[in-house]
Write a protein that holds these residues in place. Structure first.
Motif, PDB file in Angstrom:
ATOM      1  N   GLU A  28      36.838  39.121  65.561  1.00 51.87           N
ATOM      2  CA  GLU A  28      35.014  39.594  65.355  1.00 51.87           C
ATOM      3  C   GLU A  28      34.394  40.929  66.327  1.00 51.87           C
ATOM      4  O   GLU A  28      33.274  41.612  65.285  1.00 51.87           O
ATOM      5  CB  GLU A  28      34.204  38.416  65.000  1.00 51.87           C
ATOM      6  CG  GLU A  28      35.029  37.359  63.872  1.00 51.87           C
ATOM      7  CD  GLU A  28      35.018  38.063  62.731  1.00 51.87           C
ATOM      8  OE1 GLU A  28      34.311  38.566  62.392  1.00 51.87           O
ATOM      9  OE2 GLU A  28      36.397  38.006  62.087  1.00 51.87           O
ATOM     10  N   LYS A  29      34.756  40.333  67.139  1.00 47.05           N
ATOM     11  CA  LYS A  29      33.760  40.635  68.436  1.00 47.05           C
ATOM     12  C   LYS A  29      34.202  42.637  68.534  1.00 47.05           C
ATOM     13  O   LYS A  29      33.838  44.017  68.335  1.00 47.05           O
ATOM     14  CB  LYS A  29      34.551  40.615  70.025  1.00 47.05           C
ATOM     15  CG  LYS A  29      33.164  41.506  70.982  1.00 47.05           C
ATOM     16  CD  LYS A  29      33.488  40.516  72.228  1.00 47.05           C
ATOM     17  CE  LYS A  29      32.770  41.288  73.347  1.00 47.05           C
ATOM     18  NZ  LYS A  29      32.884  40.941  75.057  1.00 47.05           N
ATOM     19  N   LYS A  31      35.660  43.514  65.337  1.00 44.73           N
ATOM     20  CA  LYS A  31      34.899  44.524  64.149  1.00 44.73           C
ATOM     21  C   LYS A  31      33.367  44.719  64.401  1.00 44.73           C
ATOM     22  O   LYS A  31      33.056  45.767  63.832  1.00 44.73           O
ATOM     23  CB  LYS A  31      34.902  43.337  62.963  1.00 44.73           C
ATOM     24  CG  LYS A  31      36.423  42.812  62.466  1.00 44.73           C
ATOM     25  CD  LYS A  31      36.483  42.784  61.155  1.00 44.73           C
ATOM     26  CE  LYS A  31      37.490  41.856  60.591  1.00 44.73           C
ATOM     27  NZ  LYS A  31      38.278  43.201  59.215  1.00 44.73           N
ATOM     28  N   SER A  32      32.934  44.402  65.275  1.00 43.55           N
ATOM     29  CA  SER A  32      31.860  44.783  65.688  1.00 43.55           C
ATOM     30  C   SER A  32      31.064  45.603  66.344  1.00 43.55           C
ATOM     31  O   SER A  32      30.237  46.410  67.122  1.00 43.55           O
ATOM     32  CB  SER A  32      30.248  42.716  66.188  1.00 43.55           C
ATOM     33  OG  SER A  32      31.083  42.896  67.320  1.00 43.55           O
ATOM     34  N   SER A  33      31.956  45.443  67.378  1.00 43.87           N
ATOM     35  CA  SER A  33      31.918  46.418  68.627  1.00 43.87           C
ATOM     36  C   SER A  33      32.991  47.996  67.631  1.00 43.87           C
ATOM     37  O   SER A  33      32.486  49.178  68.608  1.00 43.87           O
ATOM     38  CB  SER A  33      32.367  46.044  70.054  1.00 43.87           C
ATOM     39  OG  SER A  33      34.000  45.837  69.813  1.00 43.87           O
ATOM     40  N   GLN A  38      36.650  47.856  60.964  1.00 38.00           N
ATOM     41  CA  GLN A  38      36.418  47.711  59.487  1.00 38.00           C
ATOM     42  C   GLN A  38      36.885  47.896  59.119  1.00 38.00           C
ATOM     43  O   GLN A  38      37.185  47.123  57.865  1.00 38.00           O
ATOM     44  CB  GLN A  38      34.858  48.000  59.167  1.00 38.00           C
ATOM     45  CG  GLN A  38      33.428  47.766  60.405  1.00 38.00           C
ATOM     46  CD  GLN A  38      32.970  46.539  60.498  1.00 38.00           C
ATOM     47  OE1 GLN A  38      32.993  46.074  59.562  1.00 38.00           O
ATOM     48  NE2 GLN A  38      33.272  46.064  61.614  1.00 38.00           N
TER      49      GLN A  38
END
Length: 117
Positions: A28-29, A31-33, A38
């Motif tokens: 998740e980290k 995918k966010s950074s 994505q």
């Protein structure tokens, strides 16, 4: 030359350990950074992370333990293939700075592969 190769191997192993741990354990980290993440599933990101972790271990352990030292060259080649594929992904997304870093990693991995063969 041996000292230079060990330094390169150490730097590469640390880089791949850090990146691999993040991709293997903190999807998740990632995918966010990291924008490229994505476009990929959790399973694919985990696969990339575990590949990088195993490659990092392969850069150091076989040659240091003098147990099948050719595996160090094979690990370097395998990681270079991962970096070529990553460069393709980043080039398609027009992420030029990431492509440049991938090329640097490829060059260093090829140096290790040839130097430890």
């Amino acid at each position: 030359m041996n000292i230079a190769l060990w330094i390169i191997q150490g730097v590469l192993a640390l880089a791949f350990l850090m990146g691999g741990m993040m991709k293997a354990f903190q999807v998740e980290k990632v995918k966010s950074s990291m924008p490229w993440a994505q476009d990929y599933s959790k399973g694919m990101i985990n696969f990339i992370g575990w590949s990088e972790l195993l490659g990092a271990i392969g850069l150091i352990v076989p040659f240091a333990a003098d147990v099948a030292p050719v595996l160090t060259s094979i690990a370097a080649i395998a990681l270079a293939v991962v970096m070529v594929l990553a460069a393709g992904v980043h080039a398609k997304r027009k992420e030029n700075q990431a492509v440049f870093m991938n090329v640097i990693f490829i060059v260093l991995l090829v140096i290790v592969a040839i130097g430890r063969w």
